[in-house]
Each structure stands twice: as structure tokens, then as C-alpha cells.
Enzyme design. Sequence first.
Site, short mmCIF file in Angstrom:
data_model
loop_
_atom_site.label_atom_id
_atom_site.label_comp_id
_atom_site.label_asym_id
_atom_site.label_seq_id
_atom_site.Cartn_x
_atom_site.Cartn_y
_atom_site.Cartn_z
N GLY A 1 -1.89 -5.46 -9.70
CA GLY A 1 -2.80 -4.54 -10.37
C GLY A 1 -2.35 -3.11 -10.15
N GLY A 2 -3.27 -2.18 -10.33
CA GLY A 2 -2.92 -0.77 -10.22
C GLY A 2 -2.67 -0.35 -8.77
N GLU B 1 1.24 6.57 -14.30
CA GLU B 1 1.31 5.38 -15.14
C GLU B 1 0.19 5.45 -16.19
OE1 GLU B 1 0.03 1.51 -13.61
OE2 GLU B 1 1.91 0.69 -14.37
N THR C 1 -5.89 0.58 -6.79
CA THR C 1 -6.63 -0.61 -6.32
C THR C 1 -5.84 -1.27 -5.19
OG1 THR C 1 -7.11 -0.94 -8.66
CG2 THR C 1 -7.95 -2.59 -7.15
N GLY C 2 -4.53 -1.33 -5.34
CA GLY C 2 -3.67 -1.94 -4.32
C GLY C 2 -3.88 -1.29 -2.97
N GLU D 1 1.88 -6.30 -5.98
CA GLU D 1 2.71 -6.00 -7.16
C GLU D 1 1.94 -4.94 -7.94
OE1 GLU D 1 5.58 -7.39 -7.79
OE2 GLU D 1 5.55 -8.99 -6.33
N GLU E 1 -11.72 -9.49 -14.95
CA GLU E 1 -13.01 -9.71 -15.60
C GLU E 1 -12.90 -9.57 -17.12
OE1 GLU E 1 -12.14 -7.56 -13.34
OE2 GLU E 1 -13.02 -5.58 -13.60
N CYS F 1 3.63 -3.69 -16.49
CA CYS F 1 3.91 -2.92 -15.28
C CYS F 1 5.33 -2.35 -15.31
CB CYS F 1 3.70 -3.79 -14.06
SG CYS F 1 4.62 -5.31 -14.13
N LYS G 1 -8.68 -15.16 -8.62
CA LYS G 1 -9.61 -14.35 -9.42
C LYS G 1 -8.87 -13.64 -10.56
CE LYS G 1 -11.27 -10.14 -9.33
NZ LYS G 1 -11.40 -9.94 -10.78
#
Length: 491
Positions: A229-230, A384, A233-234, A251, A179, A285, A176
Site C-alpha cells: 500500500g501507500g 506519488e 500507511t506503511g 511493498e 475496502e 506502484c 484483508k
Amino acid sequence: MTVIHKMYIDGRWTNGASTKIRSILNPATEEVMGMVGDGVIEDAEAAIKAARRAFDSGEWPETPVEKRRDYLRKLADLLEASADEFARLETLNTGKPLRESELDVADAVAAFRYFADLACKKITVETISREDGTTSVITREPVGVCAQIVPWNFPLLMAAWKLAPALAAGNTCVFKPSELTPLTAIKLFSLIDQVGFPPGVVNLLLGDGNHVGSVLAESPLVDKIAFTGGTKTGRSVMRAAAGNMKNISLELGGKSPLVIFEDVDVETAVDTALYAMYFNQGQVCVAGSRAIVHAPLYDEFTRRFAERAQQITIGNGLVAETEMGPLISKQQLERTEQYVAIGLKEGARLLCGGKRAPGHEEGYYFLPTAFTDVTLDMRIAQEEIFGPILVIQKFEDEAEAIRLANGTAFGLAAGVLSEDRERAERVARRLRAGMIWINSYHTPYVDAPWGGYKQSGIGRELGIHGLEAYLEIKHTNIKDKPESIGWFAAR
Ligand code: NAD
């Protein structure tokens, strides 16, 4: 008529279960540059089911590794042959300067070739002959169905970093993209279709994180989730993955320091700091988003940094002179502005930038920005930002440099600049980060591990460690024939 791009599930292009469509914007012009189908829960479930069947039928995991290598090499060849088209599309969708997109495509090609060959060399069988007459056979097997979710800053490259090791190892995948930036991934899947991977082996799911991403993280039919991702979210992906104890690779974000000692020529120091911070508009990142500068060099460094940052050519990534493009979205632009306000409120001093780039009516352009007078407790030093904002801090001695460098919740990357190699290596050893560049910055090497300490993630991509992340290890202990063990007396 605008072409509506579709998902690729079970070896076929599909519109998906709903009629939902998403507009994809060019961040340099804010114009709609594509329309894509938007996945819903049923599409995620269909993709997972296809991958599950393809794995459980054994067709792909039991395909000899040399044959899997051939599929991936063919994919690499096709990608290389259309590198220019991919680079242009990546720039249109992400805004990054074309020279950066070209690097991304070349690195993606290299990743497919590297993992194709590595799997042949490293998926080996070890045997141990034992005095008890048994033999231990240690084999490496694919983990199973892998769900792979990536962000918008390196769309094609992240796809290659995820798909190449997973497929080489014999897994089946549901991929995925973000988006915001699905276009190069969709184009990659047109090559995957051309190569002719067996149906269900590699599936493309479109849609946003809350609708379809979370289904991948939760599904009991998925064996592994690999997420980039962030950090926030991780954390939710990790929680969702706990349901069936998925194998996970994360990651995540960073706030990476670049430690600069006084023995470095100021022009070199500034040049490296600009590159570490503003590559891809700071949306990296591993961005070197904290310059930690030795006191004797500090004044000259900040003066020269401000001058050089203001000379950076900002513009549309397709224009050859452009050195910095727009940010990815309006949301990211506003977030960057908010952090400028936060920094000022916290009492930091704005050294340069701090606002939208003048002269651009359209597009999400922001000036290269830096703050001085920053203390470690400030939010701009801890969080971040993922935009072009550098914070500059001063240190008096090595111990203070290390304390500042290690002083956040992240531990992704770090840089050390010094003529004194021994000192640089000594400091590097004390830094709690997964990737350290001494007198350099940014370059990923396909054969060396990539990933972070602390809240920057779990596991490593690239290199042998990146392949192992997609392999289970099985120990089979073999005795020639069944015999009574006699532990319990037969009465
Ligand atoms: P994000 O976390 O918002 O989204 C990343 C991906 O996760 C997207 O595809 C999104 O659709 C999906 N997602 C969102 N919510 C989800 C959920 N609840 N469940 C499952 N999937 C979900 O990140 P972003 O804004 O797209 O990218 C920026 C972040 O990515 C930064 O923090 C950056 O540091 C990080 N990043 C890390 C690396 C690395 O290698 N460590 C590389 C690139 C980017």
C-alpha cells in the site's frame, strides 16, 4: 435481491459481528455493483484467533509440504477454470481494461503454481557434521500467523502474491483486501472453500484500514505482517508492528523514472513511456511516472508524446477497444485534479490532458496527462500521484540522468532505454531501485524478486526471496547423548 458477501473465518462464511454493510461501486458507472459485510474489531480478533489456533495445533505447518502443494495446485486449477469470470469481475470492480484483468488472473494462477512447487524444492534441511562430535541441523519453518493487507489496484494478483508463498511455507493467514475492491478476493475464497483447506488456515477479513487493518498490525497474536500500500500507511503499520516485533514485509509507493537516451528511436521511446505511465491508468506502484529524456531527443519526444497520449481510447474496461479505463474512485479523481493544480502553481507546463475526460457523464475518467518544465524540487516530481500524470524532465549527460533518477525518497523501480547496452547497464548499476527494466517495462516475473529500496519498502515478494520472507530459520545443534561438559569443576 442484492447478495451480501460475507467474510470467511475459521472455515465458515460469516456475516461478522456487526450489521454494517458496505456498498461496492463500479468506477466506470458509479453504480453499486455489490454489497459486502464490513468487518469490525471483533471480526479481526476472531480471524486472528482462528489462524492462531490452526497454526498452534500444528495441523497446517506439520502437513507435508507435498500435500500443501496439492491444495495450492487445486486452487490454481479452479482459478484457471473460471479465469473469464474472475477477469470480468476484476474489471467491473476496478475499472481496468479487460485485457489487463486477464493478465492479472493468469499471473495469479502462475503464482499459486510456482510457490506450491518452489516450497517442495526449497524447504530443505541442511546438516553440518562437526569435529566436536555434534551435528548442526538447519531447518526452515513457517513464521506463524501472517496478516496480509493489500491495496485496490491489483486486488486478485496481490492476493495471490501474498497467500501463495505464505500457505506453501506452512503459515496460517488472515487476508484483508482493500475496502474498495474486495470482490475477486471473496470469489477466490469461494474456491478456497471448495478446495477444503483445514478451518482457520486461511481467513478473509473485510473492512477498512483504520478499523480492522490496524488491529492486524497491532495484535500480539500475529507473527508477521505483510503489507502492500501507500508509504504513509506503511509507516503506521510498521510502528504498530513494533509492539511485538513482528516480522514485516512492506511493498510501498514509488515515483519511478524512465531514463531515455538519444539513441532510441522516438516512436519506440514514446510507445514505451506511454505504456510505463498509463497502464492501469497510472495506478501502479511501479508506474514510470517520471520520463527523464536526453536533451537531443527531448523536443521531438515531448511533441510526439502529446500526440500519442491524446489518441488513447478511454472508456469502460469491458469494451474491447478500451485502452484506458476510469480511476478507481471519486477520491482518486479529485486527488489527480489537485496534482494538476499543484503542478501549474509550481510553474510546470501542461503538455496534454489535465482534466476529466470529456464525454463521460458517469465514471471517474481522467485524460492521460503530462507536464514539462518540471524541476526536481517540485511536488509533482517528488510525490506519488497514483493517477495518469507523467512529469518529463530533460538531462544533458549520464551523471545528470542518474542524479535526477535517484532524486526522490522512493526507490521502487526504474527503466533505461538505450541502444547502447553497455551504457544502459552502467546506468542501471547506479540506480537505487529494487527493479530495473532495460529496454522494457512493467513485467513482473514470478521467479524474480519484487520490491523496493529506500521508502518504497522492506523485503521482497516473488522468487525464492518471496518464499524466504515467510520462513524462519532454525539451527538445532545435536549431540548423541547428554555428557558432562566439565567447564566448572564439580567439588
Ligand atoms: P493504502 O495504503 O491507503 O491502503 C492499502 C491497504 O491498507 C488497504 O487494504 C487499506 O484498507 C489498508 N490500511 C489503511 N490504513 C491502514 C492502517 N492504519 N493499518 C493497517 N491497514 C491499513 O493504499 P491504497 O490507496 O489502497 O493503494 C495505493 C498504494 O499502494 C500506492 O502508494 C501504491 O504505490 C501502493 N502499492 C505498492 C505496490 C508494491 O508492490 N510496492 C503494489 C501495489 C500498490
